[in-house]
Design a protein around this motif. Structure first.
Motif, PDB file in Angstrom:
ATOM      1  N   ARG B 170       0.719  -1.269  -0.005  1.00 41.60           N
ATOM      2  CA  ARG B 170       0.227  -0.138  -0.029  1.00 41.60           C
ATOM      3  C   ARG B 170       0.992   1.142   0.058  1.00 41.60           C
ATOM      4  O   ARG B 170       0.315   2.355   0.551  1.00 41.60           O
ATOM      5  CB  ARG B 170      -1.087  -0.100   1.132  1.00 41.60           C
ATOM      6  CG  ARG B 170      -2.064  -1.190   1.017  1.00 41.60           C
ATOM      7  CD  ARG B 170      -3.400  -1.002   2.000  1.00 41.60           C
ATOM      8  NE  ARG B 170      -3.934   0.163   1.576  1.00 41.60           N
ATOM      9  CZ  ARG B 170      -4.686   0.200   0.347  1.00 41.60           C
ATOM     10  NH1 ARG B 170      -4.885  -0.780  -0.404  1.00 41.60           N
ATOM     11  NH2 ARG B 170      -5.208   1.358   0.110  1.00 41.60           N
ATOM     12  N   GLN B 191       1.269   0.929 -14.250  1.00 38.80           N
ATOM     13  CA  GLN B 191      -0.044   0.223 -13.716  1.00 38.80           C
ATOM     14  C   GLN B 191       0.079  -1.212 -12.786  1.00 38.80           C
ATOM     15  O   GLN B 191      -0.430  -1.211 -11.711  1.00 38.80           O
ATOM     16  CB  GLN B 191      -0.859  -0.157 -15.184  1.00 38.80           C
ATOM     17  CG  GLN B 191      -2.262  -0.592 -14.762  1.00 38.80           C
ATOM     18  CD  GLN B 191      -3.079   0.307 -13.943  1.00 38.80           C
ATOM     19  OE1 GLN B 191      -2.818   1.600 -14.189  1.00 38.80           O
ATOM     20  NE2 GLN B 191      -4.022  -0.161 -13.166  1.00 38.80           N
ATOM     21  N   ALA B 192       0.997  -1.778 -13.390  1.00 37.59           N
ATOM     22  CA  ALA B 192       1.284  -3.183 -12.780  1.00 37.59           C
ATOM     23  C   ALA B 192       2.048  -3.103 -11.421  1.00 37.59           C
ATOM     24  O   ALA B 192       1.794  -3.637 -10.292  1.00 37.59           O
ATOM     25  CB  ALA B 192       2.230  -3.910 -13.514  1.00 37.59           C
ATOM     26  N   ASP B 193       2.620  -2.006 -11.063  1.00 34.86           N
ATOM     27  CA  ASP B 193       3.307  -1.631  -9.733  1.00 34.86           C
ATOM     28  C   ASP B 193       2.317  -1.237  -8.869  1.00 34.86           C
ATOM     29  O   ASP B 193       2.066  -1.640  -7.636  1.00 34.86           O
ATOM     30  CB  ASP B 193       4.213  -0.457  -9.788  1.00 34.86           C
ATOM     31  CG  ASP B 193       5.602  -0.717 -10.691  1.00 34.86           C
ATOM     32  OD1 ASP B 193       6.026  -2.015 -10.555  1.00 34.86           O
ATOM     33  OD2 ASP B 193       6.063   0.134 -11.497  1.00 34.86           O
ATOM     34  N   LEU B 194       1.240  -0.635  -9.244  1.00 35.59           N
ATOM     35  CA  LEU B 194       0.089  -0.048  -8.427  1.00 35.59           C
ATOM     36  C   LEU B 194      -0.635  -1.323  -8.065  1.00 35.59           C
ATOM     37  O   LEU B 194      -1.020  -1.447  -6.724  1.00 35.59           O
ATOM     38  CB  LEU B 194      -0.721   0.637  -9.067  1.00 35.59           C
ATOM     39  CG  LEU B 194      -1.268   2.117  -8.717  1.00 35.59           C
ATOM     40  CD1 LEU B 194      -0.350   3.147  -7.941  1.00 35.59           C
ATOM     41  CD2 LEU B 194      -2.274   3.074  -9.766  1.00 35.59           C
ATOM     42  N   GLN B 195      -0.902  -2.136  -8.931  1.00 37.96           N
ATOM     43  CA  GLN B 195      -1.798  -3.318  -8.439  1.00 37.96           C
ATOM     44  C   GLN B 195      -1.032  -4.191  -7.632  1.00 37.96           C
ATOM     45  O   GLN B 195      -1.378  -4.811  -6.449  1.00 37.96           O
ATOM     46  CB  GLN B 195      -1.744  -4.250  -9.801  1.00 37.96           C
ATOM     47  CG  GLN B 195      -2.899  -3.631 -10.842  1.00 37.96           C
ATOM     48  CD  GLN B 195      -3.196  -4.379 -11.868  1.00 37.96           C
ATOM     49  OE1 GLN B 195      -2.033  -5.165 -12.505  1.00 37.96           O
ATOM     50  NE2 GLN B 195      -4.079  -4.211 -12.552  1.00 37.96           N
ATOM     51  N   ARG B 196       0.390  -4.383  -7.808  1.00 37.23           N
ATOM     52  CA  ARG B 196       1.453  -5.074  -6.670  1.00 37.23           C
ATOM     53  C   ARG B 196       1.285  -4.544  -5.604  1.00 37.23           C
ATOM     54  O   ARG B 196       1.378  -5.063  -4.363  1.00 37.23           O
ATOM     55  CB  ARG B 196       2.744  -5.131  -7.531  1.00 37.23           C
ATOM     56  CG  ARG B 196       3.668  -6.006  -6.878  1.00 37.23           C
ATOM     57  CD  ARG B 196       4.604  -6.551  -7.899  1.00 37.23           C
ATOM     58  NE  ARG B 196       5.530  -5.638  -8.644  1.00 37.23           N
ATOM     59  CZ  ARG B 196       6.516  -5.099  -8.023  1.00 37.23           C
ATOM     60  NH1 ARG B 196       7.212  -5.748  -6.824  1.00 37.23           N
ATOM     61  NH2 ARG B 196       7.286  -4.139  -8.379  1.00 37.23           N
ATOM     62  N   GLY B 198      -1.268  -3.091  -4.165  1.00 43.00           N
ATOM     63  CA  GLY B 198      -2.624  -3.116  -3.798  1.00 43.00           C
ATOM     64  C   GLY B 198      -3.370  -1.709  -3.599  1.00 43.00           C
ATOM     65  O   GLY B 198      -4.072  -1.264  -2.799  1.00 43.00           O
ATOM     66  N   ASP B 200      -4.374  -0.182  -6.691  1.00 46.27           N
ATOM     67  CA  ASP B 200      -5.323  -0.070  -7.724  1.00 46.27           C
ATOM     68  C   ASP B 200      -6.581  -0.088  -7.579  1.00 46.27           C
ATOM     69  O   ASP B 200      -7.267  -0.020  -6.524  1.00 46.27           O
ATOM     70  CB  ASP B 200      -4.776  -0.932  -8.866  1.00 46.27           C
ATOM     71  CG  ASP B 200      -5.248  -0.682 -10.350  1.00 46.27           C
ATOM     72  OD1 ASP B 200      -5.602   0.459 -10.450  1.00 46.27           O
ATOM     73  OD2 ASP B 200      -5.380  -1.621 -11.227  1.00 46.27           O
ATOM     74  N   GLY B 201      -7.477  -0.104  -8.562  1.00 54.90           N
ATOM     75  CA  GLY B 201      -8.967  -0.296  -8.529  1.00 54.90           C
ATOM     76  C   GLY B 201      -9.915   0.892  -9.080  1.00 54.90           C
ATOM     77  O   GLY B 201     -10.927   1.070  -8.807  1.00 54.90           O
ATOM     78  N   ARG B 218      -7.851   8.737 -10.832  1.00 55.84           N
ATOM     79  CA  ARG B 218      -7.233   8.116 -12.063  1.00 55.84           C
ATOM     80  C   ARG B 218      -8.389   8.408 -13.068  1.00 55.84           C
ATOM     81  O   ARG B 218      -9.500   8.517 -13.050  1.00 55.84           O
ATOM     82  CB  ARG B 218      -7.467   6.462 -11.750  1.00 55.84           C
ATOM     83  CG  ARG B 218      -6.507   6.185 -10.653  1.00 55.84           C
ATOM     84  CD  ARG B 218      -5.249   6.253 -11.028  1.00 55.84           C
ATOM     85  NE  ARG B 218      -4.960   5.798 -12.640  1.00 55.84           N
ATOM     86  CZ  ARG B 218      -4.593   4.653 -12.786  1.00 55.84           C
ATOM     87  NH1 ARG B 218      -4.647   3.514 -12.044  1.00 55.84           N
ATOM     88  NH2 ARG B 218      -4.374   4.267 -14.098  1.00 55.84           N
TER      89      ARG B 218
END
Lengths: 266, 266, 266
Positions: B170, B191-196, B198, B200-201, B218
């Motif tokens: 986070r 974008q993938a870093d944001l998902q990693r 937690g 994102d969304g 966003r």
């Protein structure tokens, strides 16, 4: 073979003047390659433009060299100057001759009087678009320089007074030739001048700026200087230059292009 | 087919260095098209140049990519690097490898030691004119990279340390990759870093600058923001960027390329 | 014959955006010549870009004119506009129509909806790279404009409100059209406007700036002015301009592009 037109001016990059000249040339000589040399010569600074043009032409192929810095467009017709297999096109105000000199000297010149090669009507204030650009393009197309107008003796061409170092015994007074974007300070001094003054031998050189006096080592390259260390190199044009290791020498010594420095004693 | 030479440097546009290199290339490879990428990389900033080159090469045709940011010209011979059908030419200081990576990775490299392809004499301080430019032109003419000098293992090439985001739970600590001329702030975050992390969304993201903390929505494009409103987009290179509707986000948040931001909690 | 693509944008010269578009075009249309018009239009300033494009196209050959100033990339599809044998490509935000007008008027227009001519995927924030540049390159390759997407009536294209002089009896209120890099102040006034106002006849013209009122002579060229002397010329685009002999008129009168002046009485 693809004809080449090199192009130097003070038109800048924030207005459309440079682009307009390129568009005019593309219309007349679509197969020519335009090689932009530099367009941010300080406005109306014929001397600086002449210096930069002379730095560029020795490495260019035999080509048409278009150069436009034209503070007095009503002063008389422009010229094409033959030198070393190249053709220099621009105003007759001293801009072209230093470049002709480094190409081996002007061997002929012609005034741009034949209106067939100009745009019509010709503006009184933008000869790059209406005269110099079109003539350069027609020359690239193979129009012979003898067709652009009457011959003029090369000794009658306008020539700028020299900007030379004053070399004495163990002292040289040297105007600055240029401060570049890295902060390297190029002097109007060659290695031979240093020898003539008796200041050579690889020993450090005393340099007097308008604000201070420093003693600087002679080095072969930036790589021989520690980070931030000042030194003197022979630059890639054969001039001596004050440089710094990975840093801005002009900023360190508070030097600008209009300044001069003293080398040697006193 | 017309050979293409793309050209990136820190030579700037106020001196004649860029034009001199173009003129040298035009002399050796008159049929090549020179595609200027950018010449105003901050002086001697190898990292920024490497980033910009890596942004450009994926959309260019297979070609010769000439890149010159050369703070230490005495450090060793330059190189040509093969990657994805293209040839990258420049100093061996880390400038070329990020571009080789996005082209699929370096598959071979050769040191620029064969003097047949250099200007003579070679200046110790302007290898763009005397080495890198001429070699790029000869490669465009069809000289094979194996002819420029001895092979060097690609693992021996200089590589810059990474400039990566630090992705935690986070929270992400992200150096700024670039602030562009519109004031868009490109982060080293995908974008993938944001998902990693937690984070994102599609929910707003908390952004901590050196001076303040803001919560930014966003959005998919500038067009989704009201005039002056700040938001986060995925930019055209796949990086997250802080932008503003018709306004300068970096100015609003007082951010510069040397800064870093924190995304997420804390 | 070599196809020509002229290129104008607000991408600037400090980022790689301009170079990226050039690289994309070189990949699709390697035989086209790219003629850079200007890339330093102030960021997002569609009006200034439209003015500069209209200054350039009359002297260019019939060609593809690519122009990208795109503050609202989500607003709708871009367009290609036919005018006078040329094709103008860019966003449908008013940027293209003044240029179409000086080429004789738009005769047809098509929305850029056919994805065959775009890069894939298309970024939501960089249509120069993904849509406008590729479409311009395909048009230069001979793709007909009817293939890029459905026709749109030229009367439906976005048009900027005029920036015209207000011509009265013996007075003209005139926005400044542009201040160039020499400090020449180009007004939105033509010789015919002066006649219409009854202010002509070669006599000096009274000029009211936001800060002072001066009386300026009408002259034909810079060469008719003493060093530093202010005057009014008809410039090379047919606009009246306040200039100074070898000096910066805007600086002397403290004028900027956003200002307006009054000519004549009051």
């Amino acid at each position: 073979m693809t004809p080449v037109i090199t192009f130097l001016s003070d038109f800048g990059l924030t207005d459309s003047y440079t682009g307009i000249c390129r568009a005019v040339i593309a219309g007349i000589a679509p197969d020519a390659t335009i090689v932009d040399l530099v367009h941010t010569v300080p406005a109306l600074d014929v001397r600086r433009g002449a210096t930069m043009l002379a730095d560029c032409v020795p490495v260019a192929p035999a080509s048409v060299h278009l150069a436009v810095i034209d503070p007095d467009p009503g002063a008389g017709p422009g010229v094409v100057v033959e030198a070393g297999g190249s053709l220099l096109v621009g105003p007759d105000n001293g801009l072209l001759l230093p470049a002709a000199d480094v190409l081996g000297g002007a061997t002929a010149a012609y005034q741009l009087r034949d209106l067939r090669w100009h745009r019509s009507p010709v503006s009184r204030v933008f000869r790059g678009r209406d005269v110099f650009g079109p003539v350069a393009a027609h020359l690239a197309n193979g129009v012979p320089p003898t067709a652009v107008g009457p011959a003029v003796p090369v000794d009658d061409l306008a020539r700028l007074p020299g900007l030379d170092a004053d070399v004495g015994h163990r002292r040289i007074a040297a105007p600055i030739r240029n401060v570049d974007c890295y902060g390297n300070v190029q002097l109007t001094v060659r290695q031979a001048d240093l020898q003539r003054a008796g200041l050579d031998g690889g020993r450090p050189v005393r340099v007097g700026t308008p604000r201070e006096t420093v003693e600087l080592p002679r080095v072969a390259s930036f790589s021989d200087l520690a980070a931030g260390e000042l030194g003197i190199v022979e630059d890639s044009f054969g001039w001596l230059a004050i440089v710094a290791g990975g840093a801005d020498a002009a900023d360190r010594l508070d030097l600008r292009t209009v300044d001069a420095v003293r080398l040697g004693d006193d």
